[in-house]
Design a protein around this motif. Structure first.
Motif, PDB file in Angstrom:
ATOM      1  N   TYR A   1     -16.090 -31.010  -1.916  1.00 38.96           N
ATOM      2  CA  TYR A   1     -15.585 -32.275  -1.393  1.00 38.96           C
ATOM      3  C   TYR A   1     -16.464 -32.689  -0.226  1.00 38.96           C
ATOM      4  O   TYR A   1     -17.149 -31.863   0.372  1.00 38.96           O
ATOM      5  CB  TYR A   1     -14.123 -32.130  -0.976  1.00 38.96           C
TER       6      TYR A   1
ATOM      7  N   GLN B   1      -7.954 -36.403  -2.623  1.00 46.89           N
ATOM      8  CA  GLN B   1      -8.211 -37.672  -1.945  1.00 46.89           C
ATOM      9  C   GLN B   1      -7.329 -37.808  -0.708  1.00 46.89           C
ATOM     10  O   GLN B   1      -7.786 -38.297   0.329  1.00 46.89           O
ATOM     11  CB  GLN B   1      -7.984 -38.839  -2.906  1.00 46.89           C
TER      12      GLN B   1
ATOM     13  N   VAL C   1      -6.183 -27.943  -8.449  1.00 46.37           N
ATOM     14  CA  VAL C   1      -6.649 -29.064  -9.277  1.00 46.37           C
ATOM     15  C   VAL C   1      -7.444 -28.584 -10.489  1.00 46.37           C
ATOM     16  O   VAL C   1      -7.427 -29.231 -11.530  1.00 46.37           O
ATOM     17  CB  VAL C   1      -7.449 -30.114  -8.464  1.00 46.37           C
ATOM     18  N   MET C   2      -8.103 -27.435 -10.378  1.00 47.29           N
ATOM     19  CA  MET C   2      -8.863 -26.926 -11.517  1.00 47.29           C
ATOM     20  C   MET C   2      -7.971 -26.199 -12.513  1.00 47.29           C
ATOM     21  O   MET C   2      -8.288 -26.158 -13.704  1.00 47.29           O
ATOM     22  CB  MET C   2     -10.018 -26.059 -11.047  1.00 47.29           C
TER      23      MET C   2
ATOM     24  N   SER D   1      -8.612 -26.450  -4.485  1.00 49.46           N
ATOM     25  CA  SER D   1      -9.543 -26.435  -5.619  1.00 49.46           C
ATOM     26  C   SER D   1      -8.938 -25.684  -6.796  1.00 49.46           C
ATOM     27  O   SER D   1      -9.024 -26.138  -7.943  1.00 49.46           O
ATOM     28  CB  SER D   1     -10.868 -25.797  -5.217  1.00 49.46           C
TER      29      SER D   1
ATOM     30  N   HIS E   1     -15.837 -32.441  -9.273  1.00 52.68           N
ATOM     31  CA  HIS E   1     -15.611 -33.110  -7.988  1.00 52.68           C
ATOM     32  C   HIS E   1     -15.825 -32.197  -6.787  1.00 52.68           C
ATOM     33  O   HIS E   1     -15.645 -32.625  -5.651  1.00 52.68           O
ATOM     34  CB  HIS E   1     -14.187 -33.668  -7.948  1.00 52.68           C
ATOM     35  N   CYS E   2     -16.175 -30.953  -7.031  1.00 54.20           N
ATOM     36  CA  CYS E   2     -16.316 -29.974  -5.960  1.00 54.20           C
ATOM     37  C   CYS E   2     -17.797 -29.751  -5.673  1.00 54.20           C
ATOM     38  O   CYS E   2     -18.594 -29.741  -6.610  1.00 54.20           O
ATOM     39  CB  CYS E   2     -15.649 -28.677  -6.401  1.00 54.20           C
TER      40      CYS E   2
ATOM     41  N   THR F   1     -12.120 -29.301 -15.714  1.00 56.88           N
ATOM     42  CA  THR F   1     -13.248 -30.208 -15.515  1.00 56.88           C
ATOM     43  C   THR F   1     -13.226 -30.860 -14.135  1.00 56.88           C
ATOM     44  O   THR F   1     -14.197 -31.517 -13.761  1.00 56.88           O
ATOM     45  CB  THR F   1     -13.315 -31.300 -16.605  1.00 56.88           C
ATOM     46  N   ASN F   2     -12.173 -30.647 -13.366  1.00 53.75           N
ATOM     47  CA  ASN F   2     -12.152 -31.134 -11.982  1.00 53.75           C
ATOM     48  C   ASN F   2     -13.191 -30.419 -11.123  1.00 53.75           C
ATOM     49  O   ASN F   2     -13.442 -30.826  -9.988  1.00 53.75           O
ATOM     50  CB  ASN F   2     -10.756 -31.017 -11.371  1.00 53.75           C
TER      51      ASN F   2
ATOM     52  N   ASP G   1      -6.809 -29.030 -14.549  1.00 56.72           N
ATOM     53  CA  ASP G   1      -7.869 -29.500 -15.439  1.00 56.72           C
ATOM     54  C   ASP G   1      -9.181 -28.876 -14.979  1.00 56.72           C
ATOM     55  O   ASP G   1      -9.734 -29.283 -13.954  1.00 56.72           O
ATOM     56  CB  ASP G   1      -7.972 -31.028 -15.394  1.00 56.72           C
TER      57      ASP G   1
ATOM     58  N   PHE H   1     -11.089 -40.671  -5.994  1.00 56.14           N
ATOM     59  CA  PHE H   1     -10.984 -39.789  -7.155  1.00 56.14           C
ATOM     60  C   PHE H   1     -10.068 -40.406  -8.204  1.00 56.14           C
ATOM     61  O   PHE H   1      -9.256 -41.277  -7.891  1.00 56.14           O
ATOM     62  CB  PHE H   1     -10.458 -38.414  -6.728  1.00 56.14           C
TER      63      PHE H   1
ATOM     64  N   MET I   1      -6.372 -34.956  -8.754  1.00 52.84           N
ATOM     65  CA  MET I   1      -7.394 -35.172  -7.730  1.00 52.84           C
ATOM     66  C   MET I   1      -6.922 -36.092  -6.603  1.00 52.84           C
ATOM     67  O   MET I   1      -7.546 -36.169  -5.555  1.00 52.84           O
ATOM     68  CB  MET I   1      -8.678 -35.716  -8.356  1.00 52.84           C
TER      69      MET I   1
END
Length: 147
Positions: A108, A135, A95-96, A92, A105-106, A101-102, A99, A126, A131
């Motif tokens: 998961y 996946q 990926v954050m 996490s 997606h959390c 704004t990812n 970006d 994703f 992301m």
């Protein structure tokens, strides 16, 4: 309206009218040869086996069955359906940091459902980019559980 505004409006309207896309566009589905209970056990073990913690199990099938009449439906969607929610602190953060704004997606999730006698294990897909690593993790978990 300007030509660009009209074009954007038409595109948005077309998307609304078209409705949701097929499962192939937003979810990976794997058939499971066994019972729903065995599938949920396998998913939980695959998550825990990676050192991750299941934060919550959503019993979506029970909720949908319980509220069907309240929303004016008599359609039975699932025999059973559960969604396992969890996170990976390391993944996490990665990926954050790429970006922020990812965060959208959390947490998961991996889901299991039984419908018309068939048990399925799956997860959402994703967007391209960072992301895809999430996946890949979800695919590993779902594939291990489905075997």
């Amino acid at each position: 309206m300007t030509r660009i505004t009209t074009s954007l409006f038409a595109t948005a309207l077309a998307a609304l009218v078209a409705g949701p896309s097929s499962a192939g566009d937003h979810a990976v589905l794997l058939p499971y040869k066994g019972s729903f209970d065995d599938a949920t056990f396998a998913v939980e073990n695959a998550i825990i086996g990676r050192g991750l913690v299941v934060d919550y199990v959503s019993h979506a099938g029970e909720m949908l069955a319980r509220t069907a009449a309240d929303v004016g439906s008599d359609v039975k969607l699932f025999e059973e359906a559960d969604i396992f929610l969890f996170c990976s602190a390391a993944l996490s953060r990665k990926v954050m940091e790429a970006d922020p704004t990812n965060i959208a997606h959390c947490p998961y999730s991996v889901f299991v459902y039984e419908r018309e006698g068939e048990v399925v294990i799956g997860h959402r897909t994703f967007p391209e980019g960072p992301m895809q690593e999430v996946q890949a993790l979800l695919s590993e978990i779902a594939t291990e559980a489905a075997e």
